[in-house]
Design an enzyme around this catalytic site. Structure first.
Site, mmCIF file in Angstrom:
data_model
loop_
_atom_site.group_PDB
_atom_site.id
_atom_site.type_symbol
_atom_site.label_atom_id
_atom_site.label_comp_id
_atom_site.label_asym_id
_atom_site.label_seq_id
_atom_site.Cartn_x
_atom_site.Cartn_y
_atom_site.Cartn_z
ATOM 1 N N CYS A 124 0.839 -1.205 0.000
ATOM 2 C CA CYS A 124 0.000 0.000 0.000
ATOM 3 C C CYS A 124 0.872 1.253 0.000
ATOM 4 O O CYS A 124 1.848 1.336 0.753
ATOM 5 C CB CYS A 124 -0.908 -0.001 1.223
ATOM 6 S SG CYS A 124 -2.048 1.405 1.271
ATOM 7 N N ARG A 175 -18.192 -2.925 17.883
ATOM 8 C CA ARG A 175 -17.385 -4.137 17.696
ATOM 9 C C ARG A 175 -16.093 -4.089 18.498
ATOM 10 O O ARG A 175 -15.303 -3.157 18.370
ATOM 11 C CB ARG A 175 -17.052 -4.340 16.212
ATOM 12 C CG ARG A 175 -16.281 -5.645 15.952
ATOM 13 C CD ARG A 175 -16.105 -5.924 14.468
ATOM 14 N NE ARG A 175 -17.401 -6.027 13.840
ATOM 15 C CZ ARG A 175 -17.769 -5.326 12.763
ATOM 16 N NH1 ARG A 175 -16.937 -4.479 12.209
ATOM 17 N NH2 ARG A 175 -18.963 -5.485 12.256
#
Length: 331
Positions: free
Chosen positions: A52, A260
């Protein structure tokens, strides 16, 4: 009543309560707005790893850092579909595909991801993607392919952001979330703690999330997993008390949101995870890896669910009968 007009001072006051009082308050809100004892089980697969161009200081997939992560091109459809089926067989109801891209480009790889989305959707799983920045047109194409949710984390506060990432701006993040919302895709956005930020940064990030035009349907709370070779490799482990403050405050601010308990769970004993569920967490990632970092496997999580009396949340629970994504699954 859901509020998107929280003030920074209100968020600060909630966050800085004595921790037991904060958890008790969050547990009450959770019981009022959520099915207690119900936890969504998600699986995250890296469909394209490493290389990336971004400089996110926490990320082992950034090409500029030497972290030992093995790069691989976009996985074949059949590999992804087999992983999704294994996840479903193991009890997951949401399958997230992550690609180490700065942004989506309109090319053959994106076409292949769209095909993966359609195939995983056909399995009856909620499909989520995290592919970097996307524009309105790309969001629409993902929606048409059957995408249920899109993850794009804010990571930290606007004020601390440039200390962690310089290759994109905070507004870039917010624009992607707006494009996701505009397309009618469920928004998944949270952050990471342990990046060297202050409590004020944590409060500010939660304030940003809770004052978006609509609350994200899902807010992941991640604890940094330090990786050798990244600029944040020497950061100390985040304590359970810090996670509790984040989860409990998020639950109070965004009562109907799925919160979460995400990265960092591998280092948490069941007792610490239980406190997080008590404070309002109602989703986990299960499976051996979160992209490239270790994570508890399905068997360990099944034992935890049995011990704590937790039940997995069903797929598409919040989708009205007749909605396109649900009718496609039921066809």
């Amino acid at each position: 009543m859901l509020r998107t007009d929280w003030t920074l001072d209100e968020v600060k006051a909630i966050y800085h309560q004595p921790v037991l009082e904060l958890v008790a308050q969050a547990a009450a809100v959770h019981r009022e707005h959520q099915a207690t004892g119900e936890v969504q089980v998600c699986t995250l697969l890296s469909v394209k790893t490493g290389g990336c161009p971004e400089d996110c200081a926490y990320c082992p997939q950034a090409a500029r850092y030497h972290t030992g992560v093995e790069t691989h091109a976009l996985l074949k459809d059949e590999v992804v579909l087999a992983a999704a089926q294994r996840a479903k067989d193991s009890g997951s109801t949401r399958f997230c595909m992550g690609a180490a891209w700065r942004e989506v480009r309109d090319n053959r790889d994106f076409d292949r991801v769209l095909n993966m989305v359609t195939q995983v959707n056909d399995l009856g799983l909620e499909v989520c993607c995290t592919l970097g920045m996307i524009n309105e047109y790309q969001a629409e194409r993902l929606k048409q392919a059957g995408l249920y949710a899109y993850n794009h984390n804010l990571d930290t506060s606007a004020e601390h952001y440039s200390e962690i990432i310089t290759t994109r701006t905070y507004d870039d993040r917010l624009n992607t979330l707006a494009n996701v919302r505009q397309a009618g895709i469920s928004v998944c956005s949270g952050g990471i703690i342990g990046l060297g930020e202050t409590d004020q940064d944590r409060v500010a990030m939660l304030h940003t999330l809770a004052t978006l035009p609509a609350h994200p349907e899902s807010v992941p709370v991640n604890a940094l997993v330090p990786v050798k070779g990244t600029p944040l490799a020497e950061q100390p482990r985040v304590s359970v008390w810090e996670m509790l403050r984040m989860i409990a405050t998020a639950r109070i601010l965004m009562p109907k949101t799925i919160v979460r308990l995400s990265a960092g769970r591998q280092e948490m004993p069941v007792t610490e995870q239980a406190l997080c569920f008590l404070a309002g967490a109602n989703s986990i990632f299960s499976g051996e890896k979160l992209l490239t970092t270790p994570n508890p496997d399905f068997d360990a999580d099944k034992q935890m669910f049995d011990l704590l009396g937790l039940t997995p949340r069903k797929a598409f629970k919040d989708v009205p009968q007749g909605a396109a994504v649900l009718s496609k699954v039921e066809a």
